[in-house]
Motif scaffolding. Structure first.
Motif, short mmCIF file in Angstrom:
data_model
loop_
_atom_site.label_atom_id
_atom_site.label_comp_id
_atom_site.label_asym_id
_atom_site.label_seq_id
_atom_site.Cartn_x
_atom_site.Cartn_y
_atom_site.Cartn_z
N LYS A 1 0.99 -1.21 0.07
CA LYS A 1 -0.03 0.00 0.07
C LYS A 1 0.79 1.25 -0.13
O LYS A 1 0.46 2.28 -0.52
N LEU A 2 1.98 1.20 0.49
CA LEU A 2 2.83 2.26 0.63
C LEU A 2 4.20 2.23 -0.22
O LEU A 2 4.87 1.03 0.07
N HIS A 3 4.52 3.04 -0.81
CA HIS A 3 5.78 2.81 -1.63
C HIS A 3 6.50 4.19 -1.40
O HIS A 3 6.24 5.09 -1.43
N LEU A 4 7.92 4.09 -0.78
CA LEU A 4 8.74 5.08 -0.36
C LEU A 4 9.80 5.04 -1.68
O LEU A 4 10.44 3.57 -1.85
N VAL A 5 10.11 6.11 -2.48
CA VAL A 5 10.91 5.83 -3.66
C VAL A 5 12.24 6.84 -3.34
O VAL A 5 12.17 8.07 -3.69
N PRO A 6 13.24 6.50 -2.50
CA PRO A 6 14.59 7.35 -2.43
C PRO A 6 15.33 7.37 -3.39
O PRO A 6 15.46 6.29 -4.16
N GLY A 7 16.13 8.42 -3.60
CA GLY A 7 17.21 8.02 -4.80
C GLY A 7 18.11 9.44 -4.63
O GLY A 7 17.68 10.29 -3.81
N VAL A 8 19.25 9.39 -5.24
CA VAL A 8 20.21 10.27 -5.21
C VAL A 8 20.92 10.10 -6.57
O VAL A 8 21.25 9.20 -7.11
N ARG A 9 21.35 11.40 -6.88
CA ARG A 9 22.14 11.61 -7.96
C ARG A 9 23.66 12.38 -7.89
O ARG A 9 23.16 13.52 -7.40
N LEU A 10 24.57 11.81 -8.27
CA LEU A 10 25.85 12.66 -7.98
C LEU A 10 26.26 13.05 -9.53
O LEU A 10 26.65 12.55 -10.51
N ASP A 11 25.92 14.28 -9.32
CA ASP A 11 26.15 15.08 -11.06
C ASP A 11 27.59 15.83 -11.02
O ASP A 11 27.84 16.85 -10.14
N SER A 12 28.22 15.49 -12.09
CA SER A 12 29.51 16.08 -12.17
C SER A 12 29.52 16.95 -13.51
O SER A 12 29.44 16.54 -14.56
N PHE A 13 29.75 18.13 -13.35
CA PHE A 13 29.52 19.14 -14.78
C PHE A 13 30.65 19.71 -14.80
O PHE A 13 31.51 20.33 -14.14
N THR A 14 31.10 19.63 -16.18
CA THR A 14 32.50 20.21 -16.96
C THR A 14 32.21 21.06 -17.78
O THR A 14 31.54 20.66 -18.90
N VAL A 15 32.71 22.32 -17.71
CA VAL A 15 32.54 23.30 -18.58
C VAL A 15 33.79 23.87 -19.23
O VAL A 15 34.73 24.27 -18.36
N GLY A 16 33.99 23.91 -20.37
CA GLY A 16 35.32 24.36 -20.94
C GLY A 16 35.09 25.12 -22.31
O GLY A 16 34.06 25.02 -23.18
N GLY A 17 35.82 26.42 -22.54
CA GLY A 17 35.99 27.10 -23.73
C GLY A 17 37.42 27.53 -24.22
O GLY A 17 38.23 27.65 -23.43
N ASP A 18 37.18 28.32 -25.15
CA ASP A 18 38.33 28.63 -25.74
C ASP A 18 38.68 30.21 -25.59
O ASP A 18 39.68 30.71 -25.96
N LYS A 19 37.64 30.87 -24.99
CA LYS A 19 37.61 32.48 -24.85
C LYS A 19 37.50 32.66 -23.37
O LYS A 19 35.88 32.37 -23.21
N LEU A 20 38.23 33.31 -22.54
CA LEU A 20 37.93 33.90 -21.32
C LEU A 20 37.47 35.31 -21.62
O LEU A 20 36.65 36.03 -20.85
N TYR A 21 38.18 36.05 -22.55
CA TYR A 21 38.09 37.22 -22.92
C TYR A 21 37.79 37.49 -24.25
O TYR A 21 38.00 36.67 -25.17
N PRO A 22 37.25 38.88 -24.63
CA PRO A 22 37.06 38.95 -25.99
C PRO A 22 38.49 39.23 -26.58
O PRO A 22 39.45 39.60 -26.12
N THR A 23 38.27 38.65 -27.93
CA THR A 23 39.50 38.77 -28.89
C THR A 23 39.91 39.99 -29.21
O THR A 23 39.22 41.17 -29.55
N ARG A 24 41.13 40.53 -28.92
CA ARG A 24 41.67 41.87 -29.04
C ARG A 24 43.25 41.64 -29.73
O ARG A 24 43.96 40.54 -29.59
N GLU A 25 43.32 42.64 -30.79
CA GLU A 25 44.52 42.23 -31.55
C GLU A 25 45.73 42.62 -30.53
O GLU A 25 45.93 43.36 -29.80
N GLY A 26 46.94 41.58 -30.47
CA GLY A 26 47.98 41.90 -29.87
C GLY A 26 48.04 41.23 -28.52
O GLY A 26 49.07 41.19 -27.91
N THR A 27 46.94 40.52 -28.36
CA THR A 27 46.64 40.03 -26.84
C THR A 27 46.46 38.38 -27.03
O THR A 27 46.17 38.06 -28.00
N GLU A 28 47.10 37.52 -26.14
CA GLU A 28 47.12 36.12 -26.07
C GLU A 28 45.76 35.86 -25.53
O GLU A 28 45.43 36.19 -24.46
N GLN A 29 45.11 34.94 -26.30
CA GLN A 29 43.64 34.43 -25.67
C GLN A 29 43.79 33.38 -24.67
O GLN A 29 44.79 32.45 -24.90
#
Length: 893
Positions: free
Chosen positions: A591-619
């Protein structure tokens, strides 16, 4: 319900109430007596069985002096089918002749022929207290395909003198040719039931025999090879693998979904009519669930995420409904198997392919044409191919005198699907699905001044290749592994005069989902698995910083963007790996259903630009990882067969989208959005097919991305995680499942959704808020294959910000608006009535349906947005589609 033939007849005329007497004057001394009614009794007409009604046909019967029937005339009709059946039966009657003045004579009598539809109660005898049937699950719910020779073993757990527990066989039986089995005088108690056979996987379940009560069950089992009859319908519900007990469900069936007016026979569009789902703005096809943003609701096909469920405009789903076994909408509080979204969850399961013969369909209407073919290849492989192509953008002008495409986007789309299934061996199967979808939408709002002409073009393309390996074991446990690959391509080009703003996103997507499910204790079922998703995204954008508008922007339709423009192209990699576990703990006799759960989420975010591209500066690029724990819990209590109480809680996280991680247009440092869902409800089943459900909910979200309030934001901080959200409300659903040709539901949702863009800002209405949403759906099957249905929808209009004045901008040579309080007014409420009429024909093995689906039958001028003239002194509205009669045909075989 089974038809009951006539139990008695009345010859009223022969007993003094006849229409006429014998041909010569005289006294009736002996009434005619019917001798052979049981032998020639008329069956209940097949065409009227769906109505399940009683009927009476009054006949005038001329009888000769030999007792033979000379003539039969219908004097009171009950309908063509009943009249024909009664008259044909009466012509076969044989009477003992009537007598007039003591001699045989011809007479006419009035005869009342009764047809009754009764419930036939089969008495199995008090000695049978456990019986049932075993049917082939792959044959579909409507097709009844019994499986003979299946062994049913009943075992009971006993403890010997040493304390050791063993299973002792109480009884065994095999199913007959009709798939039926029965046991006599099984003692009361709880038993382990084993269902086995050479053509199915051995599965186990549990049944309880109660004192002085009989137990009737229906088991649907999936055979090793799909060789069943073709299903005529598919139940839209989540179905457990290998074995399922017949239980009451509130899920919408495909046979009902296709009949909902306004959907043009598209079964998956029924989701848009369910409680808790707001009406999407016309042309968007978005899902607005419980006040969440459309992009926060996730859609999965066989465990693989799809970017969209509907084509642009919402006319059709991107997955062919005839390849779908089940669809489930969970507005909130879903379990640990899924994540990465702050809103609702839509899961779509593809169906098992049929292996008995060649199947398919072809359909066409005003909107599009589609077709599917399905066939076995050898004894272990099955294949299905489906496709669709729209042409509404070409045909609409022939059915409407209004240029609705001026403001309402009319899309062009196509899609295709291929599914292959192969049986690998003992209880193992491999399936492969390839699908692709392509949308294009373009609209132009012309103006005598070319600088004021507006154009908007959008493209949505995606493809997926999904492989699924399934293995089931004799103990009822199962393993599923689903790797997938895909590509997405989204873009838009907007022009205000000669100034374009455009954006394109190209993504490569990889994913793998693996799970195991099994019973680890007598009252505990566990599911555990790993959910992995990786995407590489290339984004290019140029034009105004304010385009496209995002939630929270204060703007009006058609307003030229600011002349501050820029350009950026960037790459983003998003990765997520999430192990999870979830249990289903059964208590108090299930008659009674208990449905416990747990999720371990690992989010990874990567990109090629942290700042706007400007001439003469290293990205410099960036890479970061966030690991979060997401607890989930749901509770379901059913004290009796009619009442169910439920509650749920869940914690959810969502990564920023790639287009928001630009150092020019967004912020590469955007973090995770967070949401918590809480809900509680009760379901009451008043009758077998009638139920009422009430649910209350609230959700709290934080760290959402919002646009910077500064006119010139700091570099790389055009967006920031400062927005908070809250939504709360409730919904009511009163539903009548298909019964005696009728089905329908009435739903009402109260949903209040608000946002706060930063801590010091006031709460405001969410751009997608629709406080009141109500839907009425009804459909009824008429005799002779006709069917009629209606739908009535109401929803609160979307919030908008009023224009309270304007000033002339000499530099830009145009008027700029002054705005009042944000989202303090609304578009007028949406009201629409739809009607559907259909006629079905059947010539075995073909079935043809002709239908007319009239959308907006009252030609309601529903407002979709607010517009202004060039100096904002006059206000007008963009209206949706006028009356649109979608006529179509569908041929199945």
């Amino acid at each position: 319900m089974l038809p009951s033939r006539l139990a008695h007849a009345q010859a009223t005329g022969s007993q003094g109430t006849g229409d006429s007497g014998p041909s010569r004057a005289g006294k009736l001394t002996k009434a005619p007596k019917l001798l052979n009614f049981k032998e020639v009794e008329a069956p209940y007409p097949e065409s009227e069985k769906a109505s399940e009604r009683s009927a009476a046909v009054v006949l005038q019967i001329a009888i000769s002096d030999k007792g033979d029937v000379q003539e039969v005339v219908v004097v009171q009709s009950a309908g063509p089918a009943f009249d024909t059946a009664a008259a044909e039966s009466a012509r076969k009657f044989k009477f003992e002749a009537a007598e007039v003045d003591g001699k045989p004579a011809p007479v006419k009598i009035t005869f009342k022929y009764d047809f009754e539809f009764k419930e036939e109660i089969v008495n199995l005898g008090p000695q049978v207290n456990y019986s049932g049937e075993v049917l082939d699950a792959s044959a579909g719910r409507k097709n009844r395909k019994p499986i003979p020779g299946i062994k049913i073993k009943v075992e009971r757990e006993e403890t010997d003198a040493s304390g050791k527990k063993t299973l002792v066989t109480v009884a065994e039986a095999e199913t007959d040719e009709e798939g039926y089995f029965e046991f006599e005088e099984i003692p009361p108690g709880t038993y382990a039931i084993t269902v086995s056979g050479k053509n199915i996987a051995t599965v186990t379940t549990e049944e309880t025999i109660e004192p002085k009560k009989g137990l009737e069950v229906l088991y649907r089992v999936e055979p090793k090879a799909a060789d069943g009859d073709a299903p005529e319908e598919i139940t839209i519900e989540v179905i457990a693998p290998r074995i399922q007990k017949e239980t009451t469900t509130v899920a919408i069936k495909t046979e009902e979904a296709r009949k909902v007016p306004g959907t043009s026979g598209e079964a998956l569009r029924v989701v848009q009519n369910l409680p808790g789902v707001g009406r999407a703005a016309f042309g968007s096809g978005a899902l607005v669930v419980w006040g969440a943003a459309p992009q926060d609701t996730r859609v999965y096909l066989d465990g693989v995420r799809l970017p969209v469920l509907y084509h642009t405009g919402g006319f059709r789903a991107t997955v062919n409904s005839d390849l779908v076994r089940a669809i489930e909408l969970t507005p909130g509080g879903y379990g640990s198997e899924y994540g990465r979204g702050l809103g609702g969850l839509v899961t779509v399961d593809s169906r098992a392919l049929r292996g008995d013969r060649f199947h398919g369909y072809a359909a066409a209407d005003l909107i599009d044409a589609s077709a599917m073919v399905e066939a076995p290849i050898g004894g272990k492989t099955r294949v299905a191919i489906a496709g669709r192509r729209s042409y509404l953008d070409d045909t609409l002008r022939f059915f409407s005198s209004e240029d609705v495409s001026e403001f309402v986007p009319i899309p062009s789309f196509w899609d295709a699907q291929l599914k292959i299934e192969h049986d690998l061996g003992e209880n193992a199967k491999l399936s492969v699905i390839a699908l692709t979808s392509n949308d294009r939408m373009r609209r132009v709002v012309t103006n005598p001044d070319p600088a004021q002409t507006i154009s908007d073009e959008r493209t949505t393309k995606f493809s997926r290749l999904i492989a699924t390996y399934q293995q089931s074991f004799s103990d009822g446990s199962s393993v599923t592994v689903t790797p997938s690959v895909g590509v997405d391509d989204f873009g838009f080009v907007q022009r205000f005069g000669s100034t374009p703003s455009d954006q394109s996103i190209e993504s490569k997507v990889l994913g793998t989902r693996a799970k195991w499910r099994g019973r680890v204790l007598k009252n505990l079922v566990v599911q555990t698995g790993l959910d992995l998703e990786l995407s590489e995204n290339s984004v290019r954008r140029r034009g105004s910083l304010a385009l496209p508008p995002r939630e929270g922007d204060v703007t009006v339709f058609g307003r030229p963007p600011t002349d501050v423009v820029n350009y950026d192209d960037w790459k983003v990699t998003l990765g997520n790996i999430a192990p999870y576990v979830q249990g289903d703990w059964e208590l108090f006799g299930n008659k009674l259903h208990l449905v416990p759960g747990v999720r371990l989420d690992s989010f990874t975010v990567g990109g090629d630009k942290l700042y706007p591209t400007r001439e003469g500066t290293e990205q410099r690029g960036f890479l970061r990882n966030d690991v979060v724990v997401e607890p989930r819990l749901s509770v379901r209590y059913q004290p009796n067969e009619s009442l169910i109480f439920k509650a749920a809680y869940g914690r959810y996280h969502q990564s920023a989208v790639p287009e928001d991680l630009s150092p020019v247009f967004g912020n590469p440092n955007l973090g995770l959005g967070v949401a918590s869902h809480y809900l509680a409800g009760v379901t009451y089943r008043m009758f077998e097919k009638t139920s009422a459900e009430v649910t209350a909910f609230t959700s709290q979200s934080e760290d959402l991305a919002a646009r910077s309030p500064l006119p010139s934001p700091v570099v790389g901080e055009a967006l920031s995680n400062t927005q908070r959200g809250r939504a709360y409300g409730g919904q009511v659903l009163l539903r009548q499942e298909l019964f005696k040709g009728f089905f329908g539901w009435v739903s009402y949702s109260y949903i209040r959704s608000e946002r706060k863009d930063r801590e010091d800002a006031p709460w405001r209405l969410f751009d997608y808020d629709q406080t009141h949403v109500a839907t009425l759906v009804a459909s009824y099957e008429l005799p002779l294959g006709f069917e009629v249905g209606g739908r009535l929808r109401y929803s609160t209009g979307f919030p908008r910000t009023p224009v309270v004045g304007a000033f002339y901008n000499a530099r830009r040579d145009l008027y700029e608006p002054y705005f009042g309080a944000q989202n303090s007014i609304r578009i007028p409420a949406f009201v629409q009535a739809d009607l559907r009429v259909s006629k079905r024909f059947k010539w075995d093995p073909f079935k043809l349906e002709l239908y007319v689906d009239v959308q907006n039958i009252t030609n309601q001028k529903n407002r979709e947005d607010i517009t202004y003239n060039y100096n904002y002194t006059k206000q007008n509205y963009i209206t949706g589609l006028p009356t649109l009669a979608v006529a179509g045909a569908r041929l199945e075989w």
